[in-house]
Design an enzyme around this catalytic site. Structure first.
Site, PDB file in Angstrom:
ATOM      1  N   LYS A  25      53.716 -20.185  34.925  1.00 46.58           N
ATOM      2  CA  LYS A  25      55.253 -19.847  34.492  1.00 46.58           C
ATOM      3  C   LYS A  25      54.825 -18.148  34.155  1.00 46.58           C
ATOM      4  CE  LYS A  25      54.812 -20.546  29.080  1.00 46.58           C
ATOM      5  NZ  LYS A  25      55.729 -20.910  27.744  1.00 46.58           N
ATOM      6  N   TYR A  31      59.214  14.323  25.115  1.00 44.03           N
ATOM      7  CA  TYR A  31      60.738  14.527  23.778  1.00 44.03           C
ATOM      8  C   TYR A  31      60.614  14.190  23.548  1.00 44.03           C
ATOM      9  CZ  TYR A  31      62.895  13.232  28.586  1.00 44.03           C
ATOM     10  OH  TYR A  31      63.295  13.273  30.622  1.00 44.03           O
TER      11      TYR A  31
END
Length: 361
Positions: A35, A256
């Site tokens: 999955k 940043y």
């Protein structure tokens, strides 16, 4: 054109891990979880590898994932772990010869509506304490009656799912096992309990079927049992490139928010990977990457496309050098711990911007 970020998946490692799983549960059949795009490793190539290696069944979460495999001409047993969600999916499950894991009576009604001639293989999922999906254990007699009312249904077995098997000392797993055993005492049909954590940490969960997921991909869900001690090989390595090397004085800041301050004059590398590729922003200034086996700490925040790294221990690093994000010698578990997450999320979080390469197929 050279890719920025490459995820290399070693299908030979997946075959090796399947062999290790069979050695741990030699009497059990193996339903391999593919999955979520085989936990981010590529559902089609991984499923083909497992089928060729003789796995007994595959497991996906939903119909969309099953159809990807069927459209790739992957045959054999494929189980829908969440079952069917609509009349259309019920009909499709019959047409595609999928195993349906039923967890509620409305799903039984969807199959019943197909009529008495519909042939389908079903599992019944019992809720022994996970409290997510599953019939109450008190419903076992009612479920047995449903089978007698639908003689063309093929019964595959009884399933439950463990909530705390990743902790070998948690008393809840024995409680779940006791509930499952008591509910099915004297009731025929194969049993399936073990996920990867159960398979690795709780031998009493192996029973008729095991359902490995993470272990197939070379990682352990049990922190006290690292993958290498279990004989598992990591199947995925992720790498990028150094695209700039610069030198900054003490007191200068990086990135940043000026999140990192250079403690001295130092070389800084810029690597072409960021959170848009699937590198968690939470690892900012907390994790390490590697060049030629030399570990190098992140310096500053992870941005969308780039990270900056401290090159003081490798001042001669050059633009174009391969930068390992995780892989041999630098396990994904390290990065997951730095991000306060789990390796499942790292594997599944790689984005379409990452180029995948499969080898040893």
């Amino acid at each position: 054109m050279s890719p920025r970020v490459v995820a290399t998946v070693d299908l030979g490692a997946i075959r090796h891990n399947l062999h290790q799983i069979r050695a741990r549960a030699p009497r059990a059949k193996v339903m391999a979880a593919v999955k979520a795009d085989a936990y981010g490793h590529g559902a089609v190539p991984v499923a083909r590898t497992l089928v060729e290696a003789g796995v007994d069944a595959l497991a996906v979460a939903c119909m969309e994932e099953a159809l990807v495999l069927r459209r790739a001409h992957i045959g054999g047993q494929i189980a829908l772990l969440e079952g069917i969600l609509s009349p259309e999916e019920a009909a499709m499950a019959v047409y595609e010869q999928l195993d349906v894991v039923l967890h509620d009576h409305w799903q039984i009604d969807l199959l019943h509506a197909l009529g008495p001639t519909a042939q389908v293989r079903v599992w019944f999922k019992l809720d022994t304490g996970m409290h997510r999906l599953g019939f109450p254990v008190e419903d076992v007699p009612r479920l047995q009656r449903a089978l007698t009312e639908h003689p063309r249904w093929q019964f595959a077995g009884w399933i439950t799912h463990l909530a705390c098997a990743d902790d070998p000392d948690d008393p809840f797993t024995p409680q779940q096992l006791a509930r499952f055993s008591e509910a099915l005492q004297g009731v025929p049909g194969p049993r399936s309990i073990a996920n990867s954590a159960g398979l690795l940490g709780w031998p009493q969960t192996h029973v008729d079927w095991v359902r490995p997921g993470l272990a197939l991909y070379g990682a352990s869900p049990i922190t006290t049992l690292p993958a290498e001690r279990l004989g598992l090989k990591p199947a995925m390595a992720v790498a990028s490139r150094l695209i700039a090397v610069r030198c900054f004085n003490a007191g200068e800041t990086l990135g940043y928010g000026r999140h990192y301050t250079c403690p001295e004059r130092m070389p800084v590398g810029v690597v072409a990977i960021g959170y848009a590729d699937g590198l968690p922003r939470a690892v900012s200034s907390r994790a390490e990457v590697a060049i030629d086996g030399q570990r190098l700490p992140l310096a500053g925040r992870v941005s969308m496309d780039m990270i900056t790294i401290d090159l003081r221990s490798m001042p001669n690093a050059r633009v174009g050098s391969t930068v390992q994000i995780w892989g041999p010698g630098l396990p994904a578990e390290h990065l997951a711990e730095a991000a306060n997450t789990i390796v499942y999320e790292l594997f599944c979080g790689l984005t379409q911007r990452v180029q995948f390469q499969h080898r040893n197929g």
